[in-house]
Design a protein around this motif. Structure first.
Motif, PDB file in Angstrom:
ATOM      1  N   SER A   2     -12.393   4.719   7.041  1.00  7.69           N
ATOM      2  CA  SER A   2     -12.299   4.734   5.532  1.00  7.69           C
ATOM      3  C   SER A   2     -11.641   3.577   5.002  1.00  7.69           C
ATOM      4  CB  SER A   2     -11.553   6.049   5.544  1.00  7.69           C
ATOM      5  OG  SER A   2     -10.698   5.783   4.253  1.00  7.69           O
ATOM      6  N   TYR A   3     -11.631   3.420   3.867  1.00  8.59           N
ATOM      7  CA  TYR A   3     -11.088   1.869   3.574  1.00  8.59           C
ATOM      8  C   TYR A   3      -9.947   2.180   2.554  1.00  8.59           C
ATOM      9  CZ  TYR A   3     -14.884  -0.697   5.308  1.00  8.59           C
ATOM     10  OH  TYR A   3     -15.874  -1.264   6.294  1.00  8.59           O
ATOM     11  N   TYR A   4      -9.719   3.661   2.272  1.00 12.28           N
ATOM     12  CA  TYR A   4      -8.795   4.039   1.353  1.00 12.28           C
ATOM     13  C   TYR A   4      -7.302   3.552   1.388  1.00 12.28           C
ATOM     14  CZ  TYR A   4      -7.367   6.588  -2.792  1.00 12.28           C
ATOM     15  OH  TYR A   4      -6.681   6.933  -3.954  1.00 12.28           O
ATOM     16  N   LYS A   5      -7.091   3.632   2.772  1.00 12.17           N
ATOM     17  CA  LYS A   5      -5.419   3.529   3.092  1.00 12.17           C
ATOM     18  C   LYS A   5      -5.390   2.140   4.232  1.00 12.17           C
ATOM     19  CE  LYS A   5      -1.116   4.252   3.709  1.00 12.17           C
ATOM     20  NZ  LYS A   5      -0.336   4.963   4.669  1.00 12.17           N
ATOM     21  N   ILE A   6      -4.414   1.098   3.654  1.00 13.61           N
ATOM     22  CA  ILE A   6      -4.517   0.057   4.671  1.00 13.61           C
ATOM     23  C   ILE A   6      -3.106   0.547   5.631  1.00 13.61           C
ATOM     24  CG2 ILE A   6      -3.685  -2.343   4.537  1.00 13.61           C
ATOM     25  CD1 ILE A   6      -4.570  -2.363   1.733  1.00 13.61           C
ATOM     26  N   ALA A   7      -3.216   0.496   6.786  1.00 15.11           N
ATOM     27  CA  ALA A   7      -2.336   0.822   7.858  1.00 15.11           C
ATOM     28  C   ALA A   7      -1.270  -0.246   8.343  1.00 15.11           C
ATOM     29  CB  ALA A   7      -2.820   1.942   8.765  1.00 15.11           C
ATOM     30  N   ASN A   8      -2.114  -1.345   8.613  1.00 10.46           N
ATOM     31  CA  ASN A   8      -1.195  -2.443   8.999  1.00 10.46           C
ATOM     32  C   ASN A   8      -1.937  -3.821   8.606  1.00 10.46           C
ATOM     33  OD1 ASN A   8      -3.441  -2.840  10.667  1.00 10.46           O
ATOM     34  ND2 ASN A   8      -2.876  -1.137  12.053  1.00 10.46           N
ATOM     35  N   LEU A   9      -1.093  -5.053   9.126  1.00 11.34           N
ATOM     36  CA  LEU A   9      -1.647  -6.288   8.549  1.00 11.34           C
ATOM     37  C   LEU A   9      -2.860  -6.415   9.115  1.00 11.34           C
ATOM     38  CD1 LEU A   9      -0.557  -8.321   7.003  1.00 11.34           C
ATOM     39  CD2 LEU A   9       0.615  -9.565   8.836  1.00 11.34           C
ATOM     40  N   GLU A  10      -3.431  -5.923  10.444  1.00  5.09           N
ATOM     41  CA  GLU A  10      -4.634  -6.398  10.860  1.00  5.09           C
ATOM     42  C   GLU A  10      -5.774  -5.967  10.220  1.00  5.09           C
ATOM     43  OE1 GLU A  10      -4.748  -4.879  14.839  1.00  5.09           O
ATOM     44  OE2 GLU A  10      -6.997  -5.515  14.951  1.00  5.09           O
ATOM     45  N   GLN A  11      -5.261  -4.260   9.800  1.00  4.84           N
ATOM     46  CA  GLN A  11      -6.221  -3.695   8.870  1.00  4.84           C
ATOM     47  C   GLN A  11      -6.391  -4.401   7.322  1.00  4.84           C
ATOM     48  OE1 GLN A  11      -5.719   0.398   8.102  1.00  4.84           O
ATOM     49  NE2 GLN A  11      -6.667   0.869   9.855  1.00  4.84           N
ATOM     50  N   TYR A  12      -5.263  -4.788   6.775  1.00  8.10           N
ATOM     51  CA  TYR A  12      -5.386  -5.141   5.563  1.00  8.10           C
ATOM     52  C   TYR A  12      -6.287  -6.578   5.587  1.00  8.10           C
ATOM     53  CZ  TYR A  12      -4.266  -8.933   2.240  1.00  8.10           C
ATOM     54  OH  TYR A  12      -4.482  -9.926   1.260  1.00  8.10           O
ATOM     55  N   PHE A  13      -6.243  -7.459   6.632  1.00 10.92           N
ATOM     56  CA  PHE A  13      -7.225  -8.607   6.859  1.00 10.92           C
ATOM     57  C   PHE A  13      -8.599  -8.100   6.718  1.00 10.92           C
ATOM     58  CE2 PHE A  13      -3.352 -10.991   7.890  1.00 10.92           C
ATOM     59  CZ  PHE A  13      -3.326 -11.916   6.449  1.00 10.92           C
ATOM     60  N   VAL A 415       3.276  -3.364   5.359  1.00 12.97           N
ATOM     61  CA  VAL A 415       2.375  -4.249   5.972  1.00 12.97           C
ATOM     62  C   VAL A 415       2.426  -5.558   5.786  1.00 12.97           C
ATOM     63  CG1 VAL A 415      -0.056  -4.527   5.758  1.00 12.97           C
ATOM     64  CG2 VAL A 415       0.619  -2.147   5.664  1.00 12.97           C
ATOM     65  N   THR A 416       2.745  -6.083   4.482  1.00 11.71           N
ATOM     66  CA  THR A 416       2.718  -7.216   4.375  1.00 11.71           C
ATOM     67  C   THR A 416       4.361  -7.754   4.074  1.00 11.71           C
ATOM     68  OG1 THR A 416       1.042  -7.015   2.600  1.00 11.71           O
ATOM     69  CG2 THR A 416       1.925  -9.157   2.501  1.00 11.71           C
ATOM     70  N   PRO A 417       4.725  -8.650   5.071  1.00 11.69           N
ATOM     71  CA  PRO A 417       6.087  -9.392   4.927  1.00 11.69           C
ATOM     72  C   PRO A 417       6.249  -9.662   3.558  1.00 11.69           C
ATOM     73  CG  PRO A 417       4.847 -10.231   6.761  1.00 11.69           C
ATOM     74  CD  PRO A 417       3.911  -9.510   6.034  1.00 11.69           C
ATOM     75  N   THR A 418       7.590  -9.407   2.978  1.00 12.03           N
ATOM     76  CA  THR A 418       7.743  -9.715   1.634  1.00 12.03           C
ATOM     77  C   THR A 418       8.580 -11.095   1.579  1.00 12.03           C
ATOM     78  OG1 THR A 418       9.661  -8.519   1.691  1.00 12.03           O
ATOM     79  CG2 THR A 418       7.930  -7.437   0.804  1.00 12.03           C
TER      80      THR A 418
END
Ligand code: WTA
Length: 636
Positions: A2-13, A415-418
Motif C-alpha cells: 500500500s502507498y497510503y502511509k510512508i513509514a521510513n525514509l527508504e519507503q519515502y524514496f 521520516v524526513t530529517p528536518t
C-alpha cells in the motif's frame, strides 16, 4: 503493497520514485484502497499543461462527504469528529461525534435543497469559526452545491465582489461573531454587501452572539427553526470526479481576486493522503489547526483532510491572545492535542511575549507541530521547536498554496530529517523544478530559482472561475508547460527546498496574501490622491507589513497629513479589510518610473527596507532625482 502511509525514509524514496515513474499506478492504488466510490474511473489522469487542462479520475462517481462522514459511521459513529473550542474559555467546549455530525449535515443539506439550492449552484458562506461553518460547508458538498467560503474578516465590499464574481444565489451567515473581546456584526456586513448583489435571493442566519439584527422580509431566515423542521434523512448527490467542489478566492498581483476552482475526486484523494502523512495521523489522535476555515488551510486541513481520515479535528473560535497569551497552550492541554498546525506570524507574536506564558505547560500530548503560510524564520522555528515541541516533536514546515489544494513540500515527520527554515522534500507525486532567468530548468543543487511544478497532482485547482484564460496566463505561460507558483526557492546540497518568498507583486502580511493592485485601487479612490504604490517591508511579527508611497493632488497637499493617513487606511479597511491597512504612508511628489511608465518597485522596496546600498540599474529611470527625495522623506 500500500502507498497510503510512508513509514521510513527508504519507503519515502521508493514511493516518491514510483509516483514519478508510474503516477497512474501510484495514485490509482491510493484512490482505490482508501475511499468509497459509486463507480471507478476510466483514466487516472489526463492533462495538457500548455492549455492548463487537467483532469483526474475521469469517469469516476463519488461524494466527498460520504467519504468524510457516512463511511466512518459503522466503526467510528461514537468517535468525536469535531471539538468546538469557543472564543470564551468559560463557555463549554462541544464534542460532536461522527453520528451527530452526520445528522447535522443531513439536516442542513435538506434545508438547502428545500430553499432551492441545486447541484452546481454557488453558495457564499460568511460565518465565524463555529460548528455551523463546518456543517454548512459539508452540506453544500453533500448536495453538490459549490461552496464559496469568504473569510469573516473581509469587508462588505470585498464580500460583494466575491459573491458577484461567482454568482452566488444564497448566503449563509450569522448574527455576529466573537473574536477575543470583540463582537463582530457579520449580519450588518452582509446587509451592506447585498445592496450590491442583486443575484442573492436567500440569506440563512445562524445565531451566535444573540445581538439584535435586521432581518429582511422574504430574503432572510433564521437557520435554527429550519433545521428543527428538517429531516435527517438525506441522499447525497452522486458527483462526477471533476464536478466542482468549491471556489476559494485568493489575491493576484493584478486585477480582481481569483476564484480558484477545486474539483471533487482529486482534491479528496490528495488532501486525505497528505493529512495522513504530513501529520503522522493515527486513530486516537486529536488534531488542531488554528487557521480559519475561510482560508485554504482550513478547507483542506481542518475539514476535508482530517474528516476523510476519520480524525478528531478541533475548531477554535478565538485568537491566540485572548484571554491571554497562554490560550493556545491551554487548549492543547485541555483537549490533549497531538498535532498542532499554525502560522509563523502567530508563533512570532507569542514568542515576543514573556516565556512564562508557555513554560508552565508541559505540552506532553504533542507529537507533531506544523507551520504554514509564509517562510518561517530561524528564530521562530527554534522557539517553536524548543518551547512548544520540547525538541521532541518534528516541526513540519509545509509549503503549499490555495491553488495547490494540498501540502506540496514538507518533511514527513519521523521520516524526513528536518532543517530549520526548510520545507525540505516534495511529497510523493510532486515534481518541483527551479527555473533560471532564461527560463531553463536548473539541474544542479545549491541554487535559487523560480519554483515550478512540472507534472500535475490530484488537487491542483482546475481553473479560475469564469476566466480560464487568466488561469492559463497566470500559472502556465511564464514557464510554458509548467505550473508556476509565483514563489522563489533555494535548493540546498542534498535537494532540500527553502521557500524564499514571492517573486511577484503579492505581499504576505501575517500569512494573508495581499495583491498590491487592489490596495492601490482603494487608495486612489481618495479624492486627494493622484497615484500610489505599495510595497512590503520586513516586520518582526507580521513577516511583512505594507509601506505606501502616495502622490497627492494639488489640493491635497494643504491637508493635515495625519488625517489623510487615517482616511486612506479607512478606505482600505472598508474596501478590503483591516488586514490590508498600511503601516507606513509616505507622501511623495513622484514615483520612480521607467521610460515606459512602469513604477520601479524594486527601488521602493529597498527604500522601505532601509537598504540604500544597491539600487541596481537606475539609468532607465525617467526621473532619477526622485529617488533622493524619497530616501530623505522615508518614514521610520
Ligand atoms: C507562502 C497557504 C514559505 C508562499 C497554504 C505561497 C509559504 C503562499 C509557506 C500561498 C511555507 C505558504 N514557507 N512560504 N511553508 N506556505 N507560503 O494561497 O508564498 O494563502 O505561494 O496558501 O504562501 O498562500 P495561500
Amino acid at each position: 503493497m500500500s502507498y497510503y502511509k510512508i513509514a521510513n525514509l527508504e519507503q519515502y524514496f521508493k514511493h516518491y520514485h514510483k509516483s514519478v515513474r508510474e503516477p497512474r499506478k501510484f495514485w490509482g492504488k491510493i484512490a482505490e484502497e482508501n475511499f468509497t466510490w459509486y463507480q471507478m474511473w476510466e483514466k487516472v489522469v489526463e492533462f495538457n499543461m500548455a492549455e492548463a487542462d487537467i483532469k483526474w479520475f475521469t469517469g469516476a462517481k463519488v461524494n466527498i462527504v460520504k467519504n468524510c462522514i457516512d463511511r466512518h459511521l459503522a466503526r467510528r459513529g461514537n468517535k468525536t469528529a469535531i471539538i468546538f473550542e469557543p472564543n470564551n474559555p468559560e463557555e463549554e467546549a462541544q464534542h460532536i461525534t461522527y453520528t451527530q455530525l452526520h445528522e447535522r449535515v443531513c439536516k442542513m443539506a435538506n434545508v438547502l435543497r428545500e430553499q432551492g439550492v441545486q447541484k452546481g449552484d454557488r453558495v457564499c458562506i460568511y460565518l465565524p469559526m463555529i460548528p455551523e461553518l463546518a456543517v454548512a460547508v459539508l452540506a453544500c458538498a453533500r448536495i453538490g452545491a459549490i461552496h464559496s467560503v469568504v473569510f469573516a474578516g473581509f469587508s462588505a465590499s470585498a464580500v460583494a465582489t466575491r459573491i458577484n464574481d461567482c454568482d452566488c444565489k444564497m448566503v449563509i451567515t450569522s448574527d455576529g461573531g466573537f473574536r477575543g473581546n470583540k463582537t463582530i456584526d457579520l449580519k450588518g456586513i452582509i446587509d451592506e454587501a447585498l445592496t450590491h448583489c442583486p443575484g442573492v435571493h436567500k440569506v440563512l442566519v445562524a445565531k451566535r452572539t444573540n445581538e439584535q439584527v435586521n432581518m429582511v422580509y422574504g430574503r432572510d431566515m433564521w437557520l435554527q427553526p429550519l433545521l428543527d423542521e428538517a429531516s435527517d434523512n438525506n441522499v447525497a448527490e452522486i458527483m462526477d470526479a471533476e464536478d466542482p467542489l468549491f471556489i476559494l478566492y485568493t489575491s493576484g498581483s493584478t486585477g480582481k481576486p481569483k476564484g480558484m476552482l477545486h474539483t471533487t475526486a482529486g482534491y479528496m484523494v490528495y488532501t486525505a493522503y497528505t493529512f495522513k502523512n504530513v501529520f503522522n495521523y493515527e486513530e486516537n489522535d486529536v488534531y488542531w489547526c488554528t487557521a480559519d476555515i475561510g482560508w485554504i488551510t482550513g478547507h483542506s486541513y481542518i475539514l476535508y483532510g482530517p474528516l476523510l481520515n476519520g480524525a478528531t479535528t478541533v475548531i477554535f473560535e478565538g485568537v491566540p491572545s485572548y484571554p491571554d497569551f497562554s490560550r493556545f497552550w491551554e487548549v492543547i492541554e485541555k483537549h490533549q492535542v497531538t498535532q498542532f498546525y499554525t502560522a509563523p506570524t502567530a508563533i512570532r507574536s507569542l514568542a515576543k511575549e514573556s516565556i512564562d506564558y508557555v513554560q508552565g505547560f508541559p505540552l506532553k500530548s504533542l507529537k507533531v507541530i506544523g507551520s504554514v503560510g509564509e517562510p518561517i524564520n530561524e528564530e521562530a522555528w527554534n522557539w517553536y521547536n524548543d518551547h512548544v515541541g520540547g525538541k521532541r516533536c518534528p516541526v513540519v514546515d509545509t509549503w503549499w498554496q490555495t491553488e495547490t489544494g494540498g501540502i506540496m513540500i514538507s518533511p514527513v515527520p519521523f521520516v524526513t530529517p528536518t532543517k530549520p527554515t526548510y520545507a525540505t522534500l516534495p511529497l510523493p507525486g510532486i515534481q518541483p523544478v527551479l527555473m533560471d532567468e532564461k527560463r531553463n530548468e536548473i539541474e544542479e543543487n545549491q541554487v535559487v530559482g523560480s519554483l515550478c511544478i512540472k507534472f500535475p497532482w490530484p488537487s491542483i485547482a482546475r481553473t479560475i472561475w469564469g476566466d480560464h484564460q487568466r488561469y492559463k496566463e497566470t500559472y502556465f505561460s511564464t514557464f510554458p508547460g509548467k505550473y508556476f507558483t509565483g514563489d522563489g526557492a533555494l535548493r540546498d546540497e542534498v535537494g532540500y527546498y527553502r521557500i524564499t518568498g514571492r517573486v511577484d507583486d503579492v505581499i504576505i502580511v501575517s500569512g494573508h496574501n495581499l495583491g498590491t493592485a487592489p490596495i492601490e485601487d482603494a487608495i486612489n479612490e481618495h479624492q486627494a490622491v493622484a497615484e500610489s504604490a505599495i510595497v512590503g517591508f520586513p516586520h518582526d511579527i507580521k513577516g511583512n507589513a505594507l509601506y505606501g508611497y502616495i502622490i497627492l493632488k494639488e489640493h491635497g497637499e494643504t491637508r493635515n497629513q495625519e488625517n489623510l493617513r487615517g482616511e486612506i487606511n479607512k478606505l482600505i479597511s472598508d474596501q478590503i479589510g483591516p488586514i490590508a491597512k498600511l503601516d507606513k504612508i509616505q507622501f511623495v511628489s513622484g514615483l520612480p518610473k521607467t521610460r515606459s511608465g512602469k513604477i520601479m518597485r524594486r527601488i521602493l522596496r529597498k527604500i522601505a527596507e532601509g537598504d540604500y546600498s544597491n539600487f541596481g540599474d537606475t539609468t532607465t529611470l525617467l526621473n532619477p532625482e526622485i529617488v533622493e527625495e524619497i530616501k530623505a522623506g522615508k518614514i521610520e
